[in-house]
Design an enzyme around this catalytic site. Sequence first.
Site, PDB file in Angstrom:
ATOM      1  N   ARG A 306       0.858  -1.410   0.085  1.00 45.67           N
ATOM      2  CA  ARG A 306       0.021   0.017  -0.040  1.00 45.67           C
ATOM      3  C   ARG A 306       1.141   1.377  -0.206  1.00 45.67           C
ATOM      4  NH1 ARG A 306      -5.345   2.150   1.145  1.00 45.67           N
ATOM      5  NH2 ARG A 306      -6.261   0.013   0.919  1.00 45.67           N
ATOM      6  N   GLU A 716      -9.367   6.469   7.529  1.00 48.50           N
ATOM      7  CA  GLU A 716      -7.755   6.732   7.208  1.00 48.50           C
ATOM      8  C   GLU A 716      -7.310   8.129   6.515  1.00 48.50           C
ATOM      9  OE1 GLU A 716      -5.979   2.482   6.966  1.00 48.50           O
ATOM     10  OE2 GLU A 716      -7.804   2.857   5.514  1.00 48.50           O
TER      11      GLU A 716
END
Length: 777
Positions: A306, A716
Amino acid sequence: MSRRHESAEGHVSGSAIYTDEQHPPSGLLSLWPVQSPHAHARVLAIDTTAAAAMPGVVRVLTAADIPGENDTGPILHDEPLIAAALVSYHGQPVAWVAAEDETAARAAAACVAVNYEALPACLSISQAIAAHAFHLPPARVARGDAATALDCAPQRVCGEIAIGGQDHFYLETQASWVQLDADGLIQITASTQHPTETQIIVARVLGIPSNRVVCRCLRMGGGFGGKETQANPFAAVAALAAWTTGRPVRIKLSRQLDMQLTGKRHPFFASYEAGFDNDGVLQALRVQLYADGGWSADLSPPVLMRAMVHIDNAYFCPHVEITGLIAKTNLASNTAFRGFGGPQGMLVGEEVIARIAAELNLPADLVRERNFYRDDGDGARNHTPYGQPVVDNHLPELWQQLKSSSEFDARRRTIAQFNAAHTYSKRGIAITPVKFGISFNKTEYNQAGALVHIYTDGSIQLNHGGTEMGQGLHTKMLAVASRVLGVDTARIRVMPTSTDKVPNTSATAASSGSDLNGQAVRAACETLRDRLVPVAASMLGCEPDAVRFAEDSVFPDGDTRAGLPFTDVVHAAYNARISLSATGYYRTPGLSWDPKQGRGHPFYYFAFGAAVSEVEVCGFTGVHTLRRVDLLHDVGDSLAEGIDRGQIEGGFVQGLGWLTCEELRWNDQGRLLTDAPSTYKIPTLGEVPRDFRVELFRRSRAPSTQVIFNSKGVGEPPLMLALSVREALREAVAAFASLPQPVHLASPATPEAIFMAIERVRAAQPQAIADALDVGA
């Protein structure tokens, strides 16, 4: 729509019950670890005789007591629950004491005699690189020919950046209660973000099938990723103690133990080389990333990936080559943390953009704008390096809206005047974007289930696979069920998450809790509503297509006065022998990912945002003040605006802590020195901006993806808005120099780091002046 958090009163009154606040069952035992004083050592012998004989001690557990597999690794089976032959980090448990109370367990743990043979320890990314110590082979994401494009680029820069980790510092530390019931089932109540994985790991350790383990989560006092996998070992050791003693067992880590035994946000190291034209437009980028995985792999592989697919942030680059490795060190195993590698990757991307701006002496915001992903019709500038198109890209519009509302240009001029008039304090302002992919990296995790019951009195019980950690997931699920069934939320009771109600759940993580579980709840409620429609149509004397549910009543379309109470329709359905219980299931469509090729469509959509931060820095101390922050974030059509605003504010402040004050330190033996609030500084009221402005972006066009009621994940992405603070600090430090030059700023940018950066730009002035004179000559 603004909704109050469903547990707000419980939180502020103290009546909300957490794992270790339950009514204790008879005979409840407590656990305490026997910890290794070495970061790397062989375990030669363990003598538990003295400890076992101490008052209150019931059992001293070692690896030899594990009936199943001594492993809690979520991906690789490389993580022993209790160290047997080898210790891999300082403080690692080599035994656990189960006693009548925690005091007795702690005293006995100090009496367990362990002989070790100390081994050389690897305690940093740089040491791992030198030793070629990595968990897995390199990962790669690439497009085009970066090497050739770099050679041909009119301008080039190279550099490196070390990025610090971050402790989760949730209010509630790791906690689990476990007991065997009368049928021999293992009943777990755990502070876990992933009850199903906790169930699986406990079953693995005990050597029993998962159907003999039930894991329940009441609520968590914060998680932030730290309880996605790392709740599992503590539940497992409590289960082991309950299994071997036949008594209920609790574990609740002290703050110091929690910080010593659990992993953090991954520290990273990156080296980069970028090619660009004279306008600052990227032409090529090559990055080598290293993540500090700690002693075991945990979730490091997807965290690294990621990070690799978020280096681009909001910026297009035609030729990209990103390589990533996971360093194997003798530190606690690092794990998921809000953003899951994305923040570290985006920090690298912003570092590159800032260097380009400095090299060309251009405003950083201008260089950012010139490199944005854009859909110009031919698709040339709207595909990521991993091959996914950036659709529904609201960022250019959002960016300009924020620059206008924050008065960015006017404030920058004012700041320039201030800096010209002040020698020993300088101000800086910066605007940074966020483009963050929403979905789990691991495609199979993008699914969810729900179970909804309607009782004959019209009350509703709602079960879903997500966990509540204060973020407001249950509040949003209430909103979804209420909207579909047309009832007041007072009718609905959200139950604690439990694996015997909703099986095979995914972790509540990746900002997907509302997306996944909301769709599953919606599916279950729509099934129930569809069953009620024919009953209501018969009672109302209208066609089924005309039946509407709203405001606790059921009525023909356009005629609310002819409506029936929801309860009457429910009771009639029961009398007609129609099931009032339904499951719901959802899987995110259109996802694909090939980790070997580093290509695919891993995200269902992107969340966008931008932030403007203004700081003032003291040249004598490096201490900074965050004067004002303007945030504009895209949450889609919010399910609960108050909840979303709270997530944006909290995420930003947590990111602020990571980037400016939360510094992890270890000694030469690998012992964590910053293992308490006295040595580890989280943001307090003094660090929060004095002028804090948060707005939700209102989209001007409909989205192309079908997210639950057109909302967007918000857990997030706001954390990365805090990158604007780092860039504002860079601008302020640069103002201490009389001539433009790149600013090398450590992360976290503590007062010491800022002061050292100021000293570097001051010391570089004679050379910079000489260089300028040479150019002029």
